[in-house]
Design a protein around this motif. Structure first.
Motif, PDB file in Angstrom:
ATOM      1  N   UNK A   1      14.661   9.809 -16.833  1.00 12.79           N
ATOM      2  CA  UNK A   1      15.326  10.566 -17.889  1.00 12.79           C
ATOM      3  C   UNK A   1      14.798  11.995 -17.977  1.00 12.79           C
ATOM      4  N   UNK A   2      13.470  12.168 -17.849  1.00 13.24           N
ATOM      5  CA  UNK A   2      12.884  13.507 -17.907  1.00 13.24           C
ATOM      6  C   UNK A   2      12.769  14.142 -16.536  1.00 13.24           C
ATOM      7  N   UNK A   3      13.017  13.366 -15.469  1.00 11.99           N
ATOM      8  CA  UNK A   3      12.937  13.871 -14.097  1.00 11.99           C
ATOM      9  C   UNK A   3      11.576  14.509 -13.814  1.00 11.99           C
ATOM     10  N   UNK A   4      10.515  13.850 -14.311  1.00  7.87           N
ATOM     11  CA  UNK A   4       9.152  14.322 -14.055  1.00  7.87           C
ATOM     12  C   UNK A   4       8.430  13.218 -13.298  1.00  7.87           C
ATOM     13  N   UNK A   5       8.554  13.247 -11.971  1.00  7.76           N
ATOM     14  CA  UNK A   5       8.003  12.181 -11.138  1.00  7.76           C
ATOM     15  C   UNK A   5       6.483  12.165 -11.210  1.00  7.76           C
ATOM     16  N   UNK A   6       5.865  13.332 -11.276  1.00  6.00           N
ATOM     17  CA  UNK A   6       4.408  13.386 -11.340  1.00  6.00           C
ATOM     18  C   UNK A   6       3.870  12.745 -12.596  1.00  6.00           C
ATOM     19  N   UNK A   7       4.476  13.051 -13.739  1.00 11.61           N
ATOM     20  CA  UNK A   7       4.038  12.476 -15.017  1.00 11.61           C
ATOM     21  C   UNK A   7       4.282  10.975 -15.043  1.00 11.61           C
ATOM     22  N   UNK A   8       5.447  10.544 -14.529  1.00 16.29           N
ATOM     23  CA  UNK A   8       5.735   9.118 -14.480  1.00 16.29           C
ATOM     24  C   UNK A   8       4.802   8.365 -13.547  1.00 16.29           C
ATOM     25  N   UNK A   9       4.426   9.005 -12.434  1.00 18.33           N
ATOM     26  CA  UNK A   9       3.494   8.373 -11.502  1.00 18.33           C
ATOM     27  C   UNK A   9       2.116   8.207 -12.129  1.00 18.33           C
ATOM     28  N   UNK A  10       1.695   9.186 -12.925  1.00 19.79           N
ATOM     29  CA  UNK A  10       0.433   9.051 -13.646  1.00 19.79           C
ATOM     30  C   UNK A  10       0.499   7.870 -14.609  1.00 19.79           C
ATOM     31  N   UNK A  11       1.652   7.689 -15.258  1.00 18.56           N
ATOM     32  CA  UNK A  11       1.839   6.514 -16.114  1.00 18.56           C
ATOM     33  C   UNK A  11       1.798   5.228 -15.323  1.00 18.56           C
ATOM     34  N   UNK A  12       2.330   5.260 -14.091  1.00 12.02           N
ATOM     35  CA  UNK A  12       2.260   4.081 -13.240  1.00 12.02           C
ATOM     36  C   UNK A  12       0.832   3.714 -12.890  1.00 12.02           C
TER      37      UNK A  12
ATOM     38  N   UNK B   1       0.801  -1.220   0.000  1.00 15.89           N
ATOM     39  CA  UNK B   1       0.000   0.000   0.000  1.00 15.89           C
ATOM     40  C   UNK B   1       0.836   1.272   0.000  1.00 15.89           C
ATOM     41  N   UNK B   2       1.974   1.274   0.701  1.00 15.09           N
ATOM     42  CA  UNK B   2       2.786   2.500   0.778  1.00 15.09           C
ATOM     43  C   UNK B   2       3.253   2.954  -0.609  1.00 15.09           C
ATOM     44  N   UNK B   3       3.852   2.081  -1.441  1.00 13.06           N
ATOM     45  CA  UNK B   3       4.231   2.538  -2.794  1.00 13.06           C
ATOM     46  C   UNK B   3       3.026   2.960  -3.627  1.00 13.06           C
ATOM     47  N   UNK B   4       1.900   2.243  -3.482  1.00 12.18           N
ATOM     48  CA  UNK B   4       0.708   2.601  -4.246  1.00 12.18           C
ATOM     49  C   UNK B   4       0.191   3.981  -3.856  1.00 12.18           C
ATOM     50  N   UNK B   5       0.131   4.257  -2.560  1.00  4.55           N
ATOM     51  CA  UNK B   5      -0.346   5.559  -2.084  1.00  4.55           C
ATOM     52  C   UNK B   5       0.603   6.674  -2.531  1.00  4.55           C
ATOM     53  N   UNK B   6       1.901   6.418  -2.470  1.00  6.22           N
ATOM     54  CA  UNK B   6       2.868   7.428  -2.914  1.00  6.22           C
ATOM     55  C   UNK B   6       2.741   7.693  -4.409  1.00  6.22           C
ATOM     56  N   UNK B   7       2.509   6.627  -5.187  1.00  3.62           N
ATOM     57  CA  UNK B   7       2.322   6.804  -6.626  1.00  3.62           C
ATOM     58  C   UNK B   7       1.092   7.660  -6.912  1.00  3.62           C
ATOM     59  N   UNK B   8       0.000   7.373  -6.216  1.00  2.00           N
ATOM     60  CA  UNK B   8      -1.220   8.160  -6.397  1.00  2.00           C
ATOM     61  C   UNK B   8      -0.992   9.619  -5.990  1.00  2.00           C
ATOM     62  N   UNK B   9      -0.284   9.831  -4.892  1.00  5.41           N
ATOM     63  CA  UNK B   9      -0.031  11.188  -4.416  1.00  5.41           C
ATOM     64  C   UNK B   9       0.782  11.979  -5.440  1.00  5.41           C
ATOM     65  N   UNK B  10       1.891  11.397  -5.920  1.00  6.78           N
ATOM     66  CA  UNK B  10       2.745  12.108  -6.873  1.00  6.78           C
ATOM     67  C   UNK B  10       2.058  12.321  -8.221  1.00  6.78           C
ATOM     68  N   UNK B  11       1.122  11.429  -8.585  1.00  4.01           N
ATOM     69  CA  UNK B  11       0.458  11.568  -9.881  1.00  4.01           C
ATOM     70  C   UNK B  11      -0.394  12.831  -9.959  1.00  4.01           C
ATOM     71  N   UNK B  12      -0.762  13.372  -8.818  1.00  2.00           N
ATOM     72  CA  UNK B  12      -1.554  14.608  -8.784  1.00  2.00           C
ATOM     73  C   UNK B  12      -0.702  15.835  -8.429  1.00  2.00           C
ATOM     74  N   UNK B  13       0.619  15.672  -8.445  1.00  2.00           N
ATOM     75  CA  UNK B  13       1.523  16.763  -8.094  1.00  2.00           C
ATOM     76  C   UNK B  13       2.436  17.105  -9.269  1.00  2.00           C
ATOM     77  N   UNK B  14       2.892  18.339  -9.305  1.00  2.07           N
ATOM     78  CA  UNK B  14       3.926  18.753 -10.257  1.00  2.07           C
ATOM     79  C   UNK B  14       5.269  18.620  -9.538  1.00  2.07           C
ATOM     80  N   UNK B  15       5.792  17.389  -9.550  1.00  3.27           N
ATOM     81  CA  UNK B  15       7.007  17.097  -8.777  1.00  3.27           C
ATOM     82  C   UNK B  15       8.172  16.944  -9.747  1.00  3.27           C
TER      83      UNK B  15
END
Length: 288
Positions: free
Chosen positions: A253-264, A26-40
């Motif tokens: 490579x693009x250092x866009x964690x938010x965009x990558x998390x949305x892909x996850x 759950x911890x990685x899943x919650x973090x992925x969801x959190x970052x997917x809604x952020x401009x990180x």
């Protein structure tokens, strides 16, 4: 019969493992969801605030998204076809009495224990190298021009590499199913004049249907996240970029964690859709 006290004690002893497992998932899943809604953006100021659904829209509307999904499905489908067809043939062959049967079975299963990165490097340098590879020397022996596998037929090459890794797993499961087949039924059909092909299609193959569905389900779940073989061989070039590799490019490579998390999140949704579809197939076969 277990008493209420013993059941409570069993739950208490299992609780730490269950909590640890839930946290692990759950911890990685919650973090992925959190970052997917952020401009990180780690290299451009870190967390720049809420992005809403912008990351999801950008990821799914990018020119690389649908080709990566198509590549993923083609790769998974190709590996499944090869491993199941060859797995059935190998399981039937290994079920026959032969000299050194135990050693042969160990050698067939051995590739499954090789790390994906190692096997990809071996195939890349020892087999598919257009100059010094074994396949290049084989082609030259027959008077043909060597093939630059990883640039000429990259998707086929990766499918071959991954199939080599997963073929032992399919063979082991299918061999177990073949050994559970009733020999008297085969003998009776042979006495009735049934040809080998008829025995295979009307007796052996229906008996293997449950094992095949299990192989398809388990392999598909793992194959949807193919990464190491692509990273080592083509680096996502030549049309071999899967959804998992696209996420890697967006995050590292693009250092866009938010965009990558949305892909996850999209990858999780795709995996669950495929898993639910396959579970329905497995359930129907197991109920027969």
């Amino acid at each position: 019969m277990a008493t209420q006290h013993s059941r409570s004690a069993a739950r208490m002893m299992m609780a730490p493992a269950v909590v640890l497992l839930l946290g692990w998932m759950l911890v990685p899943l919650i973090m992925t969801l959190w970052f997917s809604f952020r401009r990180y953006l780690p290299l451009r100021g870190g967390d720049l605030g809420s992005a809403g659904f912008d990351n999801f829209v950008r990821f799914v509307t990018s020119s690389a998204f649908w080709p990566s999904v198509q590549t993923t499905l083609i790769m998974v489908g190709g590996v499944l076809v090869i491993t199941i067809v060859l797995g059935v043939l190998l399981s039937l062959l290994l079920d026959q009495p032969m000299w050194g049967q135990g050693v042969v079975r160990i050698l067939v299963i051995a590739p499954f224990f090789v790390m994906p990165t190692v096997s990809a490097l071996v195939w890349k340098n020892m087999f598919m190298d257009p100059t010094n590879g074994l396949l290049a020397h084989l082609w030259q022996f027959f008077g043909a021009e060597p093939v630059a596998w990883l640039s000429s037929v990259p998707l086929t090459s990766i499918i071959m590499i991954v199939s080599w890794q997963w073929l032992p797993f399919a063979t082991l499961i299918l061999l177990t199913a073949v050994q559970s087949l009733d020999g008297e039924q085969l003998e009776a059909s042979e006495m009735d004049g049934a040809s080998p092909l008829a025995r295979f299609f009307y007796i052996i193959l229906p008996h293997l249907s449950r094992a095949i569905t299990i192989v398809v389900l388990i392999q598909t779940i793992f194959l949807l996240s193919i990464f190491a073989e692509i990273f080592v061989t083509t680096g996502g070039a030549f049309g071999t970029r899967t959804l998992t590799y696209l996420i890697y490019q967006r995050v590292l490579e693009s250092q866009n964690v938010g965009l990558g998390s949305a892909g996850g999140v999209y990858a999780i949704i795709l995996a669950n859709i495929v898993a639910i579809f396959l579970m329905r197939i497995v359930g129907k076969n197991l109920d027969k």
